[in-house]
Design an enzyme around this catalytic site. Structure first.
Site, mmCIF file in Angstrom:
data_model
loop_
_atom_site.group_PDB
_atom_site.id
_atom_site.type_symbol
_atom_site.label_atom_id
_atom_site.label_comp_id
_atom_site.label_asym_id
_atom_site.label_seq_id
_atom_site.Cartn_x
_atom_site.Cartn_y
_atom_site.Cartn_z
ATOM 1 N N GLY A 175 -10.495 -17.768 13.313
ATOM 2 C CA GLY A 175 -10.496 -16.155 13.187
ATOM 3 C C GLY A 175 -11.221 -15.790 12.118
ATOM 4 N N LYS B 124 -3.130 -3.431 16.106
ATOM 5 C CA LYS B 124 -3.845 -2.058 15.502
ATOM 6 C C LYS B 124 -4.623 -1.361 16.694
ATOM 7 C CE LYS B 124 -2.046 -2.487 11.722
ATOM 8 N NZ LYS B 124 -0.966 -1.497 11.119
ATOM 9 N N LEU C 231 -6.613 -13.926 -0.069
ATOM 10 C CA LEU C 231 -7.401 -14.193 -1.092
ATOM 11 C C LEU C 231 -6.762 -13.995 -2.514
ATOM 12 C CD1 LEU C 231 -9.815 -15.954 -1.907
ATOM 13 C CD2 LEU C 231 -10.963 -14.079 -2.165
ATOM 14 N N SER D 156 -7.072 -0.867 10.662
ATOM 15 C CA SER D 156 -7.789 -1.941 9.807
ATOM 16 C C SER D 156 -9.008 -2.168 10.299
ATOM 17 C CB SER D 156 -6.986 -3.121 10.128
ATOM 18 O OG SER D 156 -7.599 -4.312 9.711
ATOM 19 N N ILE E 278 0.858 -1.225 -0.004
ATOM 20 C CA ILE E 278 -0.001 0.063 0.080
ATOM 21 C C ILE E 278 0.735 1.347 -0.004
ATOM 22 C CG2 ILE E 278 -1.956 1.177 1.145
ATOM 23 C CD1 ILE E 278 -2.583 -1.479 2.567
ATOM 24 N N TYR F 75 -2.208 -9.600 15.965
ATOM 25 C CA TYR F 75 -2.255 -8.470 14.884
ATOM 26 C C TYR F 75 -3.244 -7.261 15.240
ATOM 27 C CZ TYR F 75 -2.892 -5.905 10.337
ATOM 28 O OH TYR F 75 -3.161 -5.163 9.298
ATOM 29 N N PHE G 266 -10.190 -1.643 4.837
ATOM 30 C CA PHE G 266 -11.079 -3.130 4.647
ATOM 31 C C PHE G 266 -10.153 -3.871 3.743
ATOM 32 C CE2 PHE G 266 -15.047 -2.592 6.974
ATOM 33 C CZ PHE G 266 -14.862 -1.558 7.643
#
Ligand code: NAD
Ligand code: UFG
Length: 337
Positions: free
Chosen positions: A294, A153, A200, A124, A12, A149, A178
């Site tokens: 999770g 955040k 994914l 996040s 990013i 994790y 997202f």
């Protein structure tokens, strides 16, 4: 404006550095290259026709930060640098808290010492945790995270909230991303995970290019229309542009504010496979596997606050996400190597 971008060589970060350079900002990138290659920055500079300053270093390294702030007049910091693998964080919680939480605290301390007060943080959707109603709205209390994790955040958001209360000159925006996917439309930069991808879209893309034999779909019995999980996928260039809008907004003396950056719509895993097949002309073999620990069944953003206050909204849909993912993957079968 001169912007310090930590983690700017990553996925990013590199897309955001490009957007910053293209609009005329000066950029200093700080990255320890633990999950990135400097090749991403070289390509960004070529696309932008302009250079960024690159510093190889760690946000936990005070001396490095001091030198950096002494050498460059920084107006704002965008803080991407973090470890981000959800599964790994359950096996290495201390590494995640040290790198993500302590790293942010050290960075904030050195910003204060250097009189730098504008800060954008990569948060996040995971901070909403497992009990939040869908769509996620910023007024919902955050917490109930399901991994170290996610908790890292959450803890950083609390640090920012408390620091902004104590220091009225500190302006900070937490951007709750997202599911970022896609690549710059040139196909020159994109997501290049090391090892087997956890996420994914990179997994699908590596099946399409022949690096992996088939996709495992984690769970086919969720309470969703087709039984697979739904997520709010957002094109990485829309996300990058969100940072530019957030930077503009910081000038208005914001204190601490959090914004969702999402498209406001959920797609299932099976819908994502179909959309990728349509864009690439490739068939993605897949098998339904047991659920992944999770994973939540479905969530997406209410992104109306960012629309109203930041004048930001997505402009790229699922077709562009798939086209650009495939363009990047097919042009760079082995990523940046
Ligand atoms: P990335 O791993 O591609 O980028 C992170 C960069 O930070 C890497 O270049 C890495 O080398 C660097 N880095 C890590 N620790 C560092 C340290 N201590 N000092 C200096 N550099 C360090 O990840 P990304 O997908 O680009 O994510 C960027 C940020 O967005 C992260 O904070 C991540 O947690 C957050 N985020 C990502 C997603 C996602 O799905 N990609 C979703 C929500 C939030
Ligand atoms: N999935 C599969 N097979 C795979 C990989 C993923 O079926 O090989 C499924 C997952 O079960 C999930 C969906 O695809 O239903 C999306 O999974 P990702 O791993 O791509 O994304 P997550 O929603 O699990 O997590 C992402 C980021 C986190 C962030 C979270 C919420 O990776 O950093 O979104 O913002 F915290």
């Amino acid at each position: 404006m001169a912007i310090l971008v930590t983690g700017g060589a990553g996925y990013i970060g590199s897309h955001t550095v490009l957007a910053l350079l293209q609009r005329g900002d000066d950029v200093v990138v700080l990255d320890n290259l633990s999950n990135a290659s400097q090749e991403s920055i070289r390509r960004v500079e070529k696309l932008a026709g302009k250079s960024a300053v690159f510093v190889e270093g760690d946000v936990l390294d005070r001396a490095c930060l001091r030198d950096l702030f002494a050498a460059h007049q920084i107006d704002a910091v965008i803080h991407f640098a973090a470890l981000k693998a959800v599964g790994e964080s359950t096996r290495k919680p201390l590494e995640y808290y040290e790198n993500n939480v302590s790293g942010t605290v050290v960075l904030l301390e050195e910003m204060r010492a250097a009189n730098v007060w504008n800060f954008i943080f990569s948060s996040s959707a995971t901070v909403y945790g497992e009990h939040a109603p869908v769509p996620y709205v910023e007024t919902t209390q955050i917490g109930g995270t399901t991994s170290p994790y996610g908790t890292s955040k959450l803890m950083i958001e609390w640090v920012l909230r408390d620091f902004a209360k104590a220091e009225p000159q500190f302006n900070t925006i937490a951007l709750r991303y997202f599911n970022p996917v896609g690549a710059h439309e040139s196909g020159e930069i994109g997501e290049d995970p090391s090892g087997i991808p956890n996420n994914l879209l990179p997994y699908i893309a590596q099946v399409a290019i022949g690096r992996l034999p088939q996709l495992g779909v984690f769970g086919g019995d969720y309470p969703t229309p087709d039984g697979t999980c739904q997520r709010d996928y957002i094109h990485v260039m829309d996300l990058a542009e969100g940072h530019l809008k957030a930077l503009d907004h910081l000038a208005k003396n914001t204190g601490y504010t959090a914004y969702n950056l999402g498209a406001g719509k959920g797609y299932s895993v099976l819908e994502m496979i179909k959309a990728f097949e349509k864009a690439s002309g490739k068939t993605i073999p897949f098998e339904i596997k047991p659920r992944r620990a999770g994973d939540l069944a479905a969530f997406w953003a209410d992104a109306s606050l960012a629309d109203r206050e930041l004048d930001w909204r997505v402009s790229r849909g699922i077709d562009e996400m798939m086209r650009d993912t495939w363009n990047w993957q097919s042009k760079n079968p082995n990523g940046f190597n």
